[in-house]
Design a protein around this motif. Structure first.
Motif, mmCIF file in Angstrom:
data_model
loop_
_atom_site.group_PDB
_atom_site.id
_atom_site.type_symbol
_atom_site.label_atom_id
_atom_site.label_comp_id
_atom_site.label_asym_id
_atom_site.label_seq_id
_atom_site.Cartn_x
_atom_site.Cartn_y
_atom_site.Cartn_z
ATOM 1 N N SER A 108 0.827 -1.205 0.000
ATOM 2 C CA SER A 108 0.000 0.000 0.000
ATOM 3 C C SER A 108 0.861 1.255 0.000
ATOM 4 O O SER A 108 0.505 2.246 -0.622
ATOM 5 C CB SER A 108 -0.963 -0.016 1.187
ATOM 6 O OG SER A 108 -0.337 0.470 2.344
ATOM 7 N N GLY A 112 0.865 3.445 -3.068
ATOM 8 C CA GLY A 112 -0.027 4.538 -2.658
ATOM 9 C C GLY A 112 0.647 5.895 -2.613
ATOM 10 O O GLY A 112 0.073 6.892 -3.060
ATOM 11 N N THR A 134 -10.779 4.858 -10.055
ATOM 12 C CA THR A 134 -10.431 3.478 -9.726
ATOM 13 C C THR A 134 -10.337 3.282 -8.218
ATOM 14 O O THR A 134 -10.846 2.288 -7.683
ATOM 15 C CB THR A 134 -9.061 3.118 -10.350
ATOM 16 O OG1 THR A 134 -9.053 3.580 -11.697
ATOM 17 C CG2 THR A 134 -8.830 1.631 -10.302
ATOM 18 N N THR A 135 -9.699 4.243 -7.520
ATOM 19 C CA THR A 135 -9.553 4.049 -6.083
ATOM 20 C C THR A 135 -10.897 4.176 -5.384
ATOM 21 O O THR A 135 -11.128 3.555 -4.355
ATOM 22 C CB THR A 135 -8.600 5.093 -5.475
ATOM 23 O OG1 THR A 135 -9.081 6.396 -5.803
ATOM 24 C CG2 THR A 135 -7.206 4.915 -5.981
ATOM 25 N N GLY A 138 -12.152 1.052 -5.606
ATOM 26 C CA GLY A 138 -11.333 0.244 -4.699
ATOM 27 C C GLY A 138 -11.834 0.259 -3.268
ATOM 28 O O GLY A 138 -11.939 -0.783 -2.632
ATOM 29 N N VAL A 139 -12.179 1.447 -2.755
ATOM 30 C CA VAL A 139 -12.659 1.475 -1.373
ATOM 31 C C VAL A 139 -14.071 0.937 -1.269
ATOM 32 O O VAL A 139 -14.547 0.643 -0.177
ATOM 33 C CB VAL A 139 -12.659 2.893 -0.745
ATOM 34 C CG1 VAL A 139 -11.292 3.339 -0.371
ATOM 35 C CG2 VAL A 139 -13.373 3.894 -1.604
ATOM 36 N N VAL A 197 -5.171 -3.539 -0.868
ATOM 37 C CA VAL A 197 -5.897 -2.661 -1.788
ATOM 38 C C VAL A 197 -6.617 -1.535 -1.044
ATOM 39 O O VAL A 197 -6.513 -0.363 -1.399
ATOM 40 C CB VAL A 197 -6.899 -3.475 -2.634
ATOM 41 C CG1 VAL A 197 -7.937 -2.572 -3.271
ATOM 42 C CG2 VAL A 197 -6.158 -4.233 -3.731
ATOM 43 N N TYR A 198 -7.319 -1.898 -0.006
ATOM 44 C CA TYR A 198 -8.095 -0.898 0.723
ATOM 45 C C TYR A 198 -7.171 0.148 1.351
ATOM 46 O O TYR A 198 -7.370 1.358 1.229
ATOM 47 C CB TYR A 198 -8.923 -1.598 1.798
ATOM 48 C CG TYR A 198 -9.865 -0.684 2.520
ATOM 49 C CD1 TYR A 198 -11.016 -0.222 1.902
ATOM 50 C CD2 TYR A 198 -9.602 -0.282 3.823
ATOM 51 C CE1 TYR A 198 -11.881 0.627 2.561
ATOM 52 C CE2 TYR A 198 -10.463 0.563 4.488
ATOM 53 C CZ TYR A 198 -11.596 1.021 3.863
ATOM 54 O OH TYR A 198 -12.445 1.855 4.504
ATOM 55 N N THR A 201 -5.704 2.550 -1.274
ATOM 56 C CA THR A 201 -6.561 3.652 -1.705
ATOM 57 C C THR A 201 -6.609 4.731 -0.629
ATOM 58 O O THR A 201 -6.559 5.918 -0.939
ATOM 59 C CB THR A 201 -7.977 3.150 -1.997
ATOM 60 O OG1 THR A 201 -8.440 2.445 -0.851
ATOM 61 C CG2 THR A 201 -7.994 2.233 -3.177
ATOM 62 N N MET A 204 -3.268 6.606 -0.729
ATOM 63 C CA MET A 204 -3.167 7.467 -1.900
ATOM 64 C C MET A 204 -3.993 8.733 -1.738
ATOM 65 O O MET A 204 -3.524 9.840 -1.980
ATOM 66 C CB MET A 204 -3.642 6.699 -3.124
ATOM 67 C CG MET A 204 -3.289 7.392 -4.398
ATOM 68 S SD MET A 204 -4.605 7.242 -5.581
ATOM 69 C CE MET A 204 -5.491 8.721 -5.226
ATOM 70 N N ARG A 205 -5.215 8.580 -1.286
ATOM 71 C CA ARG A 205 -6.096 9.747 -1.161
ATOM 72 C C ARG A 205 -5.576 10.702 -0.084
ATOM 73 O O ARG A 205 -5.651 11.907 -0.229
ATOM 74 C CB ARG A 205 -7.509 9.288 -0.818
ATOM 75 C CG ARG A 205 -8.095 8.568 -1.981
ATOM 76 C CD ARG A 205 -9.500 8.107 -1.772
ATOM 77 N NE ARG A 205 -10.105 8.094 -3.078
ATOM 78 C CZ ARG A 205 -10.955 9.001 -3.503
ATOM 79 N NH1 ARG A 205 -11.363 9.960 -2.713
ATOM 80 N NH2 ARG A 205 -11.428 8.949 -4.723
ATOM 81 N N ASP B 290 -17.609 11.616 -2.103
ATOM 82 C CA ASP B 290 -16.452 12.281 -2.684
ATOM 83 C C ASP B 290 -16.844 13.634 -3.253
ATOM 84 O O ASP B 290 -16.136 14.631 -3.087
ATOM 85 C CB ASP B 290 -15.917 11.396 -3.803
ATOM 86 C CG ASP B 290 -14.419 11.464 -3.891
ATOM 87 O OD1 ASP B 290 -13.790 11.392 -2.818
ATOM 88 O OD2 ASP B 290 -13.895 11.597 -5.000
#
Lengths: 324, 301, 556
Positions: A108, A112, A134-135, A138-139, A197-198, A201, A204-205, B290
């Motif tokens: 991650s 990320g 995509t993310t 992903g979440v 994966v979780y 994301t 990254m955010r 979001d």
């Protein structure tokens, strides 16, 4: 600085005590320990003697103190279900879960952080919008669905990776590791991706949001106005300031990694602590549940203490007192 | 109408965000479908008389052997997939909304009070939040579920399944609200309108709920949306682990768990149709969250 | 050196294209300090950002020419523009607290900037950096250079910022409100430094400010802006001394003079407005149980705050915010309270308002003792009698409440008017009294400008039917012309309704216009006090004299 660390230590001890209290309450009040330990044929007198031996008639505070003392010494009691010492059961399972969690966390972070930086630097690019969407998906996919999907694609359809278990493991000291064989790596990859994966994301955010905030700050605008090269501007000035809040949150996320490892372990039949915890819930095996809680909280607190130290290392405002 | 939209920042951004519009339509469709499930579903998955084994294991209509009106196929008992999903979504949404509502009230109340009162009260609330953070959502939910198993007699357990599940999810989500409400309250407390109200001698409850609360709703709304998605995911996860709802009142998570048995056989739709549906529901809620986040924090645009 | 011609910057938005500046022409010679003055929204900062090429998107240069020496700034590619930044054009920002990267030492930031533009060794760059720090007035530069930004005080930090801006010998420095965040004494030093750098090194400065005093003090030439257009430009002495344009004249008339007291500012848009409604409000304020003016006395008040805790063993250091402060506000009079930031003047306001509890001392309102801090009951009569007007009109009104509800709140809270429709009518009448259209009542605060909001805040205070007003920097967030209007309004209301007033400000010129008596504070202590005019003519303490001398004067 010493005060900052010390304060965090005291808070950590408080968290541990609170969790220990929770575990103790579980043990003491959820179901009757004596009737759990004894069979139907045990006489009332024997039960009463056991109660006295276990100290269950002592005042509450004394019992809690004894319980905490036992925990500190590593005496975790016996499982209701298997009658084995809980310490052994947990210790057997720790390597599997930790390796899974660390590999997932690494995935991650390695993916990320760069992705977060990229999307912050090019907020309007087409690739950024794609990554963001995509993310978001992903979440929104539950961990267990990701796991099933990966098993279906790479395990069942393509047959590249095993769909359950740890593969080949190597015994190093008391540590059973799957990181030293190719087979072990093949086995850990799918569950680690599932678990990562979780977190990926989220990382990254978070990096993106913090980085965008930093990029608007006065000191970045001033550095731009001085013609500091973009490379240094982004990766020296902006990124280091971004990491200060990010490492804090990553420390907190470690808790999430451990928790979701329960799900991942269940999907992949990964023989870690999470699977043990699930089994103990199904059988209301209170001692195992309680100790699992304490161990998880301990790791969480430990990671966050390390994060605090990192924090001090990065931020001179914590290291060096104000002279003016 | 158009002039009205143009003047309102959120509405203007909304009509210019295709993703948000699609997500809103999708979410609304699913919510309506779930709400009116008893009237529009082909059969009732709780009612054995409403479906027949004769219709078992039908694939979706576009595949060989599929037939109307079972557009997305049936499961091994002959239940229409769409019907099961609508009923499942109904349960998932109900639990999710209730959990979110409880978490909001609890978290915002504590966070607002902690920010306003400060001092010891604040310290205690934040330490409790620390402990809660050390035990993440799934763990808390599992734990509460485990405790309920230990404490409640078996027959009562079944009856209170939904309540326990909802409470477990709510308890694991309140920290988010509390921390956000507290941080926002701190910011507002330094603003002069709050100081003015305090100087005037207004009642603390009035200051908190009439003055501060409306000003911190923005970030809270974002969390409510995101946490609704989390609550639905959490419920699905718990049900998948077999700890949530029993198979006779299937939520989306339970449907997926049942579908897992068909992972290796040809009946892919029993697993993947509810999975895709769950993801669609959560994605659309998350896209809306979001969008709201961007509206309330223009710096991320 | 710098020539800007017909510069127009456009910001497209959903409401159409907004031109922040239109057809701006100005020129700066080497060694010249060129002032750019105007009120908020005039487009001052946009000009600076356009020249250095850092306009916030979607803003862009629509037309016009910008030349620096032989270089056409508009023809540069983004990379070329970035190379010119720092090397030939540099910039100084307003807030030294946030302008420096907190994680890097001063040394690293200086050396990096020098090496970005010049092909020299790191050691040579370090020597240059130390030299510049010494030139800029940082003692012991060879060791201090290794410090982090947080180890410098605000004034020192702004010096470091200036060092960073000039370390590559740029031809032009754009200084965007470089002294606005600083206290008078530090401001004076920084302005002297800028003047010296212009003279010694021949750097041209574009000095952006809203403060005409600063313009008068150091600029050679000045350009007056309004709503994105040039009103007047020329030699500073000529423009400010004999303004040719009506706007400049009005602006100069609105600037409070430091050297005398004027009874009213002559500003357009100032109306001692008097609709029938305002009479209703005035009558309501005057009749009833308004009572005689009430004085306030502050005796030996001390306030301590705990500093940040640094150890478990030691008690945290105590910060003495107020040290045995005593003064009085005479009934129906205005007492001014001046001091620099951190002098404790706002803390006094909070003590009187009951938000901060002193460790010792007594307060009395109209001879009656006033309970302190939390000991003051919510329903204590002083809660109504004492009202406060705040500095920031953007935060003093609840953004989620309608103006009508904000204004009716005191009437309802203090039980002054039981009927809702009467409350509404009275609120509307009060808006009229403070010079606002009564239809404002159904709008929200964000629909008004800063000056209008401050009027609304005054109306809210009056609707409590107060006898004592605390004004905490009520005009320092406002433009000068608006400040003049609000000061006029406060003067009128104070005289007409016999209010006692504590007027807190850092601005000596403003306080001279407002206050009958004056109290000067420094570091939590009172250093000077007495009748205002006497104090200005013959200050008792050196500190007061220094403050008066260092305040930039906007006169010729």
């Amino acid at each position: 600085m010493a005060y900052f660390i010390l304060k965090r230590l005291v808070q950590s001890v408080f968290v541990m005590l609170a969790v220990a209290f929770l575990a103790f309450s579980l043990f003491r009040f959820v179901g009757d320990p004596v009737s759990q330990m004894t069979g139907v044929e045990t006489s009332i007198e024997d039960q009463e003697r056991l109660r006295e031996d276990l100290g269950l008639n002592d005042p509450f505070v004394v019992q809690f103190a004894r319980f905490t003392g036992d925990l500190v010494r590593g005496d975790f009691g016996f499982s209701y279900r298997t009658r084995q010492p809980v310490a052994e059961m947990i210790a057997d399972r720790i390597p599997a879960t930790l390796e899974l969690g660390v590999v997932a966390l690494l995935i991650s972070l390695i993916v990320g952080i760069p992705a977060g930086v990229y999307t912050a630097l090019r907020p309007r690019g087409a690739l950024t919008q794609t990554i963001l969407l995509t993310t978001l998906v992903g979440v929104s996919i539950p961990t267990f669905v990701i796991g099933i999907l990966l098993i279906f694609l790479f395990g069942v359809q393509l047959g590249w990776f095993p769909t359950f278990g740890r593969g080949g493991t190597v015994q190093i000291g008391g540590w059973e590791s799957s990181l030293f064989t190719l087979d072990g790596w093949r086995a850990i990859l799918l569950p680690a991706v599932t678990l990562g994966v979780y977190q990926l994301t989220l990382t990254m955010r978070l990096v993106r949001a913090e980085m965008m905030e930093v990029l608007r700050s006065d000191y970045i605008r001033f550095a731009t106005a001085r013609g500091v090269p973009y490379r240094s501007l982004y990766y020296r000035h902006a990124l280091s300031n971004t990491m200060i809040p990010v490492i804090t949150i990553i420390g907190l996320q470690f808790g999430g990694v451990i928790a979701f490892s329960i799900v991942t372990e269940s999907v992949f039949q990964w023989p870690g602590m999470g699977l043990l915890f699930l089994e103990s819930i199904r059988f209301v095996d209170i001692p195992v549940m309680g100790v699992y809680l304490v161990v998880i909280a301990f790791f969480f607190v430990l990671v966050n203490l390390i994060v605090d130290l990192l924090y001090v290392a990065i931020d001179p405002r914590l290291r060096i007192r104000d002279l003016a | 109408m158009w002039a009205f939209i143009k003047r309102s920042e959120p509405l203007w951004l909304f009509v210019h965000s295709p993703a948000a519009i699609i997500a809103a339509i999708l979410a609304l469709t699913i919510i309506c479908g779930a709400a009116f499930a008893p009237w529009i579903a082909l059969n009732n998955p709780y009612d054995l008389a409403s479906f027949s084994l004769m219709d078992g294991l039908l694939p979706p209509v576009w595949q060989e052997g599929g037939r109307a009106p079972f557009w997305l196929g049936t499961d091994d008992q002959g239940r229409d997939m769409i019907s099961s999903i609508l009923y499942g979504a109904r349960l998932s949404l109900m639990i999710g909304l209730a959990a979110m509502a409880i978490a909001t009230v609890l978290g915002v109340g504590l966070g607002l009070a902690a920010g306003y009162i400060g001092g010891r009260f604040d310290a205690v609330v934040m330490r409790i939040a620390d402990v809660q953070l050390a035990l993440p959502a799934i763990l808390t939910a599992l734990l509460i579920d485990g405790i309920a198993r230990g404490v409640l007699p078996t027959d009562v357990q079944q009856e209170f399944r939904v309540v326990v599940l909802t409470l477990a999810i709510a308890l694991s989500l309140w920290v988010n609200f509390a921390r956000t409400a507290r941080a926002s309250t701190f910011v507002e407390m330094n603003k002069d309108y709050v100081q003015a109200a305090m100087i005037q001698g207004q009642h603390p409850l009035r200051v908190m709920f009439i003055h501060i609360l409306p000003n911190i709703l923005g970030p809270l709304l974002v969390i409510m949306t995101v946490d609704l998605a989390s609550a639905i995911l959490l419920e699905a996860t718990l049900s998948f682990l077999g700890i949530g709802l029993p198979a006779d009142s299937p939520s989306l998570g339970t449907l997926i768990r049942i579908g897992m048995q068909f992972l290796l056989s040809g009946e892919w739709w029993i697993l993947w149709v509810p999975s895709i549906f769950l993801v669609l529901l959560v994605v659309s809620i998350n896209i809306l969250g979001d969008f709201l986040r961007d509206v309330f924090n223009p710096r991320l645009r | 050196m710098l020539a800007v011609e017909d510069l127009t910057v456009a910001f497209p938005s959903r409401f159409g294209i907004f031109r922040a500046i239109e057809d701006i022409t100005l020129a700066i010679a080497p060694g010249e300090i060129h002032g750019l003055v105007g009120e908020s929204g005039a487009g001052k900062s946009t000009i600076g950002a356009a020249i250095i090429g850092l306009l916030q998107p979607p803003g862009h240069v629509e037309r016009g020419a910008m030349r620096l020496g032989e270089t056409d700034l508009r023809a540069l590619t983004p990379n070329q523009a970035h190379e010119i930044r720092g090397k030939r054009i540099s910039m100084i920002f307003q807030d030294p607290q946030t302008s420096l990267n907190p994680l890097m030492t001063i040394e690293d930031q200086l050396i990096e900037t020098i090496l970005a533009h010049e092909d020299i060794t790191a050691d040579a760059a370090r020597d240059r950096a130390v030299g510049i720090l010494e030139e800029i007035g940082i003692r012991d530069a060879r060791t201090r250079i290794r410090a982090y930004p947080h180890q410098f005080s605000g004034g020192m930090r702004q010096r470091v910022v200036i060092a960073l801006a000039i370390c590559t010998n740029p031809e032009l420095v754009i200084a965007d409100e470089p002294t606005t965040a600083l206290d008078v004494a530090v401001q004076s030093q920084v302005l002297d430094l800028i003047r010296r750098l212009a003279d010694d090194r021949g750097i041209g400065f574009l000095l952006i400010t809203h403060d005409i005093g600063v313009i008068a003090r150091i600029t050679d030439r000045v350009t007056v802006l309004r709503a994105g257009a040039v009103m007047e430009t020329g030699e500073t002495a000529a423009v400010l001394g004999r303004p040719a344009h009506d706007y400049t004249r009005a602006l100069m008339a609105a600037v409070p003079p430091l050297d005398r007291r004027v009874e009213r500012f002559l500003v357009p848009g100032d109306s001692a407005r008097g609709g029938a409604a305002s009479e209703t409000a005035a009558r309501w304020l005057l009749d009833g149980d308004a009572g005689p003016p009430l004085g306030l006395s502050v005796e030996e008040v001390s306030v301590q705050f705990a500093g940040p805790r640094t150890s478990f063993l030691k008690k945290p250091d105590v910060f003495q915010a107020l040290d045995r402060v005593s003064f009085a506000v005479a009934p129906g009079k205005v007492t001014g309270l001046v001091g620099e930031s951190g002098s404790g003047k706002s803390t006094i306001a909070k003590v009187i308002a009951g938000l901060v509890r002193p460790v010792s001392g007594r307060l009395a309102l109209g001879g009656e003792p006033l309970p302190e801090g939390r000991a003051r009951p919510r329903r204590h009569p002083s809660r109504r009698l004492i009202q406060m007007i705040f500095q920031d009109p953007f935060s003093s009104l609840n953004a989620r409440h309608r103006i009508g509800d904000i204004l009716a709140e005191p009437l309802w809270l203090y039980g002054l008017e039981p009927r809702a429709e009467k409350r509404r009518a009275l609120a509307a009448a009060m808006l009229d009294l403070v010079g606002m259209e009564p239809d404002a009542i159904d709008k929200y605060p964000h629909q008004f400008s800063g000056g209008q909001r401050q009027r609304i805040a005054v109306a809210r205070a009056l609707l409590a039917r107060p006898r004592f007003l605390i004004c905490d920097e009520p005009t320092s967030a406002l433009d000068v012309s608006i400040q003049a209007q609000v000061l006029n309004l406060l003067k009128d209301l104070q005289a007409r309704f016999g209010l006692s007033m504590l007027f807190i400000t850092h601005n000596l010129a403003v306080v001279r216009q407002m206050a009958d008596d004056l109290v000067v504070m420094r570091q939590g202590r009172i250093v000077d006090g007495g009748e205002t005019e006497r104090l200005f003519r013959d200050p008792a303490s050196d500190y007061t004299r220094e403050l008066i001398e260092l305040t930039p004067v906007a006169r010729f």
